[in-house]
Design an enzyme around this catalytic site. Structure first.
Site, PDB file in Angstrom:
ATOM      1  N   GLU A  34      -9.461 -10.512  -7.270  1.00  0.00           N
ATOM      2  CA  GLU A  34      -8.496  -9.410  -7.141  1.00  0.00           C
ATOM      3  C   GLU A  34      -7.449  -9.448  -8.258  1.00  0.00           C
ATOM      4  OE1 GLU A  34      -9.092  -9.012  -2.298  1.00  0.00           O
ATOM      5  OE2 GLU A  34      -7.213  -9.832  -3.051  1.00  0.00           O
ATOM      6  N   HIS A  80      -1.507  -5.569   1.555  1.00  0.00           N
ATOM      7  CA  HIS A  80      -2.764  -6.298   1.352  1.00  0.00           C
ATOM      8  C   HIS A  80      -2.453  -7.697   0.842  1.00  0.00           C
ATOM      9  CE1 HIS A  80      -6.783  -7.358  -0.057  1.00  0.00           C
ATOM     10  NE2 HIS A  80      -6.158  -7.876  -1.100  1.00  0.00           N
ATOM     11  N   LYS A  90       0.839  -1.201   0.000  1.00  0.00           N
ATOM     12  CA  LYS A  90       0.000   0.000   0.000  1.00  0.00           C
ATOM     13  C   LYS A  90       0.880   1.259   0.000  1.00  0.00           C
ATOM     14  CE  LYS A  90      -3.512  -2.430   2.780  1.00  0.00           C
ATOM     15  NZ  LYS A  90      -4.359  -2.313   3.983  1.00  0.00           N
ATOM     16  N   TYR A 116     -12.046  -2.806  -2.478  1.00  0.00           N
ATOM     17  CA  TYR A 116     -12.534  -3.022  -1.108  1.00  0.00           C
ATOM     18  C   TYR A 116     -14.062  -3.107  -1.028  1.00  0.00           C
ATOM     19  CZ  TYR A 116      -7.959  -2.453   1.154  1.00  0.00           C
ATOM     20  OH  TYR A 116      -6.666  -2.629   1.596  1.00  0.00           O
ATOM     21  N   ASN A 123      -1.312  -0.306   7.631  1.00  0.00           N
ATOM     22  CA  ASN A 123      -0.717  -1.635   7.856  1.00  0.00           C
ATOM     23  C   ASN A 123       0.032  -2.178   6.636  1.00  0.00           C
ATOM     24  OD1 ASN A 123      -2.866  -2.361   6.276  1.00  0.00           O
ATOM     25  ND2 ASN A 123      -3.912  -3.595   7.818  1.00  0.00           N
TER      26      ASN A 123
HETATM   27  P1  GDP Z   1      -6.982  -7.406   5.778  1.00  0.00           P
HETATM   28  O1  GDP Z   1      -7.558  -8.454   4.864  1.00  0.00           O
HETATM   29  O2  GDP Z   1      -6.130  -7.997   6.873  1.00  0.00           O
HETATM   30  O3  GDP Z   1      -6.248  -6.317   5.049  1.00  0.00           O
HETATM   31  O4  GDP Z   1      -8.210  -6.731   6.573  1.00  0.00           O
HETATM   32  P2  GDP Z   1      -9.705  -6.368   6.080  1.00  0.00           P
HETATM   33  O5  GDP Z   1     -10.008  -6.985   4.764  1.00  0.00           O
HETATM   34  O6  GDP Z   1     -10.607  -6.672   7.220  1.00  0.00           O
HETATM   35  O7  GDP Z   1      -9.646  -4.786   5.953  1.00  0.00           O
HETATM   36  C1  GDP Z   1      -9.022  -4.185   4.845  1.00  0.00           C
HETATM   37  C2  GDP Z   1      -8.195  -3.022   5.320  1.00  0.00           C
HETATM   38  O8  GDP Z   1      -9.049  -2.065   5.933  1.00  0.00           O
HETATM   39  C3  GDP Z   1      -7.168  -3.362   6.419  1.00  0.00           C
HETATM   40  O9  GDP Z   1      -5.956  -3.884   5.910  1.00  0.00           O
HETATM   41  C4  GDP Z   1      -6.967  -2.031   7.065  1.00  0.00           C
HETATM   42  O10 GDP Z   1      -6.068  -1.220   6.303  1.00  0.00           O
HETATM   43  C5  GDP Z   1      -8.349  -1.403   6.984  1.00  0.00           C
HETATM   44  N1  GDP Z   1      -9.080  -1.629   8.229  1.00  0.00           N
HETATM   45  C6  GDP Z   1      -9.620  -2.780   8.686  1.00  0.00           C
HETATM   46  N2  GDP Z   1     -10.208  -2.607   9.873  1.00  0.00           N
HETATM   47  C7  GDP Z   1     -10.038  -1.287  10.179  1.00  0.00           C
HETATM   48  C8  GDP Z   1     -10.415  -0.471  11.273  1.00  0.00           C
HETATM   49  O11 GDP Z   1     -11.044  -0.920  12.239  1.00  0.00           O
HETATM   50  N3  GDP Z   1     -10.066   0.853  11.208  1.00  0.00           N
HETATM   51  C9  GDP Z   1      -9.388   1.379  10.160  1.00  0.00           C
HETATM   52  N4  GDP Z   1      -9.068   2.685  10.166  1.00  0.00           N
HETATM   53  N5  GDP Z   1      -9.004   0.641   9.113  1.00  0.00           N
HETATM   54  C10 GDP Z   1      -9.317  -0.678   9.115  1.00  0.00           C
HETATM   55 MG    MG Z   2      -9.119  -8.331   3.471  1.00  0.00          MG
END
Ligand code: GDP
Ligand code: MG
Length: 162
Positions: free
Chosen positions: A137, A126, A20, A60, A123
């Protein structure tokens, strides 16, 4: 009976992995690529792109009801992203292990997010979370002709095939 090589081919899978904008800006491209490469996974596609917000929303789409969705899509489209496809046995599930938990506060040390990131909104990486999302994707980010097919000399040492 299946030959060993056919079994091997059947087990190969591909995952979409992206560095990212925060990972790119922090100079972590080589560090992140190196972790997948040293593990033994094979890089079959790579490019650097600044996604539009519309594109980020597509990527997303499953999170569109979440309160952080808008900020997340603004962030993903705020700068260059290194988009990649990695291939290997178990790469989808194990790629998620290399990456670590979504919230870097909960990621184990030794994982990419555990070692290199601090907060969930930044973080750095992805990774596809399953075979279906991996397919979707890869199709969203890459044209079929951008995906390479090749064998590497290391494979026989990584997988123990002749
Ligand atoms: P991943 O698959 O581990 O990347 O997690 P997810 O698919 O659940 O979420 C996608 C991305 O959204 C994450 O990598 C984070 O950058 C962001 N994200 C997820 N949960 C949160 C949250 O509670 N707060 C914020 N600010 N960003 C979040
Ligand atoms: Mg995810």
């Amino acid at each position: 009976m299946l030959q060993e090589k056919e079994v091997h081919a059947a087990e190969m899978e591909r995952s979409f992995i992206a560095i990212k904008p925060d990972g790119v800006q922090r100079g972590l491209i080589a560090e992140i690529i190196s972790r997948f490469e040293r593990k033994g996974f094979k890089l079959v596609a790579i490019k650097i792109v600044i996604p539009t917000k519309d594109f980020a929303q597509k990527h997303y789409h499953d999170l569109k009801e979440r309160p952080f969705f808008n900020g997340l899509c603004d962030f993903l489209s705020s700068g260059p992203v290194v988009a990649m496809v990695w291939e290997g046995e178990g790469v989808i599930k194990y790629g998620r292990k290399l990456i670590g938990a979504t919230d870097p506060q909960k990621s184990e040390p030794g994982t990419i997010r555990g070692d290199l990131a601090v907060v969930v909104g930044r973080n750095i990486i992805h990774g596809s979370d399953g075979p279906e999302t991996a397919k979707d994707e890869i199709n969203l980010w890459f044209k079929p002709e951008e995906l390479t097919n090749y064998s590497s000399n290391a494979e026989k040492w990584i997988y123990g095939l002749n």
